[in-house]
Design a protein around this motif. Structure first.
Motif: not given
Length: 311
Positions: A70-77, A125-128, A130-131, A177-179
């Motif tokens: 019911t609310e925004n939750l933390p993200l795990v990559l 790719q992991a950075n992509e 995230l974007a 690398f541009l985060p």
């Protein structure tokens, strides 16, 4: 190169076969078992499969989240292991769903494998991913101000390296690398059974480590790779590195690698929680055998770490 490809194919088939654990020489459990309550998890977690996060090769991810959120939750990559040459997000699905069940939005990614893709491909790719996730975070109720990077084995190295590149401007510059995200948004890293020091990893005696890292770097021996120091997370820890949860089995050749990373983190006063064992005989990737007490303990400690750093 043809010989290398054949060798890697054989290794991948062995590492990810259901019978691999029966071999006494295997350094990994190869027993991926869901938690006892997995039927409940399946009913209470929503799954979105195979989202394309960029136009690079094998750029797909799955998203898992609580069905009743019911609310925004933390993200795990989450970044899977497999010696840089094998594995996929599908092999980590049960674990990622268990994470989501605890109150997180989990993005479980694929990336192109070596030797077709060389370092630093997976980092970019992991950075992509995230974007992409930031662009569409509102659709999946992900709180982008509270992000965790997680991974196992080679995936732990990639996750640890990604965290270094995001938090260490000098490393990011060296890598060009541009985060995609601000360093302050990364609340922690979840590192399981990984390798973190390329100067000492050969000495661990991990099975086929030379083949894996030669495939990833495109260089034989891998130590002669021009940018080999970039892969050593221990060399890029600063006080801005995010808090870390680190665990490894006591019979895993990478025990020393985890302890080296802990020492590097503590030297920079970075918060670190560890779960190490003695006398248990826990092999590489022990944490995925969720029918065992030790794997359940690791999961509980990891969730406690995440809760403490995200609530």
């Amino acid at each position: 190169m043809t010989v290398l490809l054949v060798t890697l194919t054989i290794l991948e088939n062995f590492i990810f076969s259901e019978d691999a654990s029966a071999n006494p020489d295997s350094q990994g459990t190869a027993i991926y078992s869901p938690p006892p309550y997995f039927l409940e998890i399946q009913e209470e977690v929503t799954v979105v499969k195979d989202l394309v996060y960029s136009d690079s090769d094998h750029a797909r991810l799955d998203i898992y989240r609580p069905a009743d959120m019911t609310e925004n939750l933390p993200l795990v990559l989450w970044i899977h292991g497999g010696g840089y040459v094998g594995g996929s997000k599908d092999t980590r699905q049960d674990y990622a769903m268990a994470l989501a069940h605890e109150g997180y939005v989990v993005a479980n990614i694929d990336y192109a494998l070596a030797p077709e893709q060389l370092y630093p491909g997976p980092i970019f790719q992991a950075n992509e991913a995230l974007a992409f996730l930031e662009q569409y975070a509102h659709l999946y109720r992900a709180d982008f101000s509270h992000i965790f990077f997680g991974g196992d084995s080679a995936g732990a190295q990639i996750a640890s390296h990604l965290a270094a590149a995001v938090s260490n401007e000098e490393l990011a510059t060296d890598m060009e690398f541009l985060p995609a995200i601000a360093a302050d948004n990364v609340r922690g890293v979840l590192l399981m059974c990984g390798l973190y020091n390329m100067d000492t990893v050969r000495a661990t005696g991990f099975q086929n480590i030379d083949t894996f890292l030669s495939a990833y770097t495109g260089t034989v021996p891998f130590e002669s790779f021009e940018h080999i120091d970039q892969l050593s997370t221990v060399q890029h820890i600063t006080e801005d590195y995010p808090p870390a949860f680190i665990t490894v089995g006591d019979a895993d050749p990478f025990v020393s690698q985890s302890k080296e990373l802990v020492a590097a983190l503590e030297a920079e006063n970075v918060a670190v929680d560890t779960l190490f064992f003695n006398g248990k005989g826990l092999l590489h990737e022990y944490q995925y055998s969720l029918h065992t007490e030790e794997a359940q303990l690791a999961f509980e400690w990891m969730i406690a770490f995440m809760d403490a750093n995200s609530r």
